[in-house]
Design a protein around this motif. Structure first.
Motif, PDB file in Angstrom:
ATOM      1  N   ASN A  26      15.985   2.893 -28.606  1.00 51.61           N
ATOM      2  CA  ASN A  26      16.731   2.383 -29.770  1.00 51.61           C
ATOM      3  C   ASN A  26      16.156   2.805 -31.112  1.00 51.61           C
ATOM      4  O   ASN A  26      16.326   2.103 -32.108  1.00 51.61           O
ATOM      5  CB  ASN A  26      16.818   0.850 -29.729  1.00 51.61           C
ATOM      6  CG  ASN A  26      17.555   0.368 -28.499  1.00 51.61           C
ATOM      7  OD1 ASN A  26      18.517   0.986 -28.067  1.00 51.61           O
ATOM      8  ND2 ASN A  26      17.076  -0.708 -27.924  1.00 51.61           N
ATOM      9  N   ALA A  28      16.249   4.561 -34.477  1.00 49.45           N
ATOM     10  CA  ALA A  28      17.395   4.919 -35.306  1.00 49.45           C
ATOM     11  C   ALA A  28      17.418   6.414 -35.599  1.00 49.45           C
ATOM     12  O   ALA A  28      16.406   7.100 -35.502  1.00 49.45           O
ATOM     13  CB  ALA A  28      17.363   4.127 -36.602  1.00 49.45           C
ATOM     14  N   THR A  29      18.566   6.886 -35.959  1.00 45.98           N
ATOM     15  CA  THR A  29      18.804   8.326 -36.111  1.00 45.98           C
ATOM     16  C   THR A  29      17.875   8.976 -37.116  1.00 45.98           C
ATOM     17  O   THR A  29      17.413  10.101 -36.917  1.00 45.98           O
ATOM     18  CB  THR A  29      20.267   8.562 -36.532  1.00 45.98           C
ATOM     19  OG1 THR A  29      21.125   7.914 -35.621  1.00 45.98           O
ATOM     20  CG2 THR A  29      20.570  10.042 -36.578  1.00 45.98           C
ATOM     21  N   ASN A  30      17.595   8.305 -38.201  1.00 45.58           N
ATOM     22  CA  ASN A  30      16.861   8.942 -39.298  1.00 45.58           C
ATOM     23  C   ASN A  30      15.379   8.591 -39.333  1.00 45.58           C
ATOM     24  O   ASN A  30      14.717   8.859 -40.330  1.00 45.58           O
ATOM     25  CB  ASN A  30      17.491   8.547 -40.633  1.00 45.58           C
ATOM     26  CG  ASN A  30      18.915   9.043 -40.747  1.00 45.58           C
ATOM     27  OD1 ASN A  30      19.232  10.131 -40.309  1.00 45.58           O
ATOM     28  ND2 ASN A  30      19.781   8.232 -41.324  1.00 45.58           N
ATOM     29  N   ASP A  31      14.855   8.014 -38.264  1.00 47.73           N
ATOM     30  CA  ASP A  31      13.463   7.564 -38.292  1.00 47.73           C
ATOM     31  C   ASP A  31      12.489   8.678 -37.921  1.00 47.73           C
ATOM     32  O   ASP A  31      12.734   9.453 -37.005  1.00 47.73           O
ATOM     33  CB  ASP A  31      13.250   6.414 -37.299  1.00 47.73           C
ATOM     34  CG  ASP A  31      13.986   5.173 -37.709  1.00 47.73           C
ATOM     35  OD1 ASP A  31      14.178   4.312 -36.832  1.00 47.73           O
ATOM     36  OD2 ASP A  31      14.353   5.066 -38.883  1.00 47.73           O
ATOM     37  N   ALA A  92      12.477   1.097 -37.284  1.00 43.42           N
ATOM     38  CA  ALA A  92      13.782   0.728 -36.737  1.00 43.42           C
ATOM     39  C   ALA A  92      14.507  -0.165 -37.724  1.00 43.42           C
ATOM     40  O   ALA A  92      13.906  -1.035 -38.347  1.00 43.42           O
ATOM     41  CB  ALA A  92      13.628   0.019 -35.401  1.00 43.42           C
ATOM     42  N   TYR A  93      15.790   0.067 -37.832  1.00 44.80           N
ATOM     43  CA  TYR A  93      16.593  -0.751 -38.731  1.00 44.80           C
ATOM     44  C   TYR A  93      16.638  -2.178 -38.197  1.00 44.80           C
ATOM     45  O   TYR A  93      16.921  -2.409 -37.031  1.00 44.80           O
ATOM     46  CB  TYR A  93      18.004  -0.178 -38.830  1.00 44.80           C
ATOM     47  CG  TYR A  93      18.871  -0.887 -39.835  1.00 44.80           C
ATOM     48  CD1 TYR A  93      19.945  -1.658 -39.428  1.00 44.80           C
ATOM     49  CD2 TYR A  93      18.608  -0.777 -41.194  1.00 44.80           C
ATOM     50  CE1 TYR A  93      20.745  -2.297 -40.353  1.00 44.80           C
ATOM     51  CE2 TYR A  93      19.400  -1.412 -42.123  1.00 44.80           C
ATOM     52  CZ  TYR A  93      20.473  -2.172 -41.705  1.00 44.80           C
ATOM     53  OH  TYR A  93      21.257  -2.810 -42.612  1.00 44.80           O
ATOM     54  N   TYR A  99      14.178  -1.992 -42.938  1.00 47.03           N
ATOM     55  CA  TYR A  99      13.712  -1.519 -41.648  1.00 47.03           C
ATOM     56  C   TYR A  99      12.331  -2.075 -41.391  1.00 47.03           C
ATOM     57  O   TYR A  99      11.649  -2.528 -42.303  1.00 47.03           O
ATOM     58  CB  TYR A  99      13.724   0.000 -41.578  1.00 47.03           C
ATOM     59  CG  TYR A  99      12.800   0.676 -42.545  1.00 47.03           C
ATOM     60  CD1 TYR A  99      13.232   1.012 -43.817  1.00 47.03           C
ATOM     61  CD2 TYR A  99      11.494   0.987 -42.183  1.00 47.03           C
ATOM     62  CE1 TYR A  99      12.383   1.626 -44.705  1.00 47.03           C
ATOM     63  CE2 TYR A  99      10.638   1.598 -43.072  1.00 47.03           C
ATOM     64  CZ  TYR A  99      11.091   1.926 -44.331  1.00 47.03           C
ATOM     65  OH  TYR A  99      10.257   2.524 -45.214  1.00 47.03           O
TER      66      TYR A  99
END
Lengths: 113, 113
Positions: A26, A28-31, A92-93, A99
């Motif tokens: 899980n 997040a896409t931009n982490d 993570a958001y 976040y």
């Protein structure tokens, strides 16, 4: 919230390459994925950071597969001074526009002469 | 080099006392964090702050509060110390642009008797 899982400990002989893998679901896409090193009685110290594929600096390499559900820290030719605890960190958001940075529980690397 | 300074290296307090842990950073970082570190549990986030007078709860905020009146200073407060708050406390900071690259202090080992 992203959870991170790492091996509790690893042993290696001097001069060998060591690979420590961290699993993070899980994410997040931009982490970014970031790794730290900690010696006894000191705070953790930044080693390397990456988003995808491979990143290399003077200390280590970081491999991140396309699905980004794991990352592998690679230490080339370890020495006794590399004996330390290694942590992965992912962001993570957590809702409400913010976040949260979550560390794995750390991998204790022992380098044997 | 970024410097994150924690006011005390070792601290011994009695149950029920109010405890202040101070942290100062000198790199004009927006983000500041408080973690506690316990054997086998790794680093757990207590509170964090992305701006002056702003705070957000981490994973384990119970029994703690924080204060950020100035950008460079982030204080952790134990309103009524208990023995289960005996731990190593680590402060960290990071910039808004490089938020996952944390710079840590050396830690405060708190013992509550």
């Amino acid at each position: 919230l992203a959870k991170t899982t790492q091996p509790i400990s690893m042993d290696s002989y001097e001069g060998q390459e060591v690979n420590i893998t961290c699993s993070h679901n899980n994410i997040a896409t931009n982490d970014y994925i970031t790794w730290y090193q900690q010696f006894p009685s000191q705070g953790p110290r930044f080693i390397i950071q990456g988003y995808k594929t491979k990143v290399t600096n003077e200390v280590a390499s970081l491999f991140i597969p396309a699905d980004r559900k794991s990352s592998t820290l690679s230490l080339p030719r370890v020495s006794l001074s590399d004996t330390a605890v290694y942590y992965c960190l992912v962001a993570a958001y957590s809702g409400a526009g913010s976040y949260q940075l979550t560390f794995g529980k750390g991998t204790k690397l022992s380098v044997i002469p | 080099d970024v410097k994150v300074t924690q006011s005390s290296r070792y601290l011994v307090k009695r149950t029920g006392e109010k405890v202040f842990l101070e942290c100062v950073q000198d790199m004009d970082h927006e983000n500041m964090f408080w973690y506690r570190q316990d054997p086998g549990l790794g680093l757990r986030l207590i509170y964090f702050s992305y701006d002056v007078k702003m705070k957000e709860k981490g994973d384990i905020p119970e029994g703690y509060s924080v204060s950020r009146e100035k950008k460079e200073r982030f204080s952790l407060i134990l309103e009524s110390a208990s023995t289960n708050q005996t731990s190593m406390y680590l402060c960290a900071s990071s910039s808004r642009e490089g938020s996952e690259k944390l710079f840590f202090g050396s830690g405060t080992q708190l013992s509550v008797l």
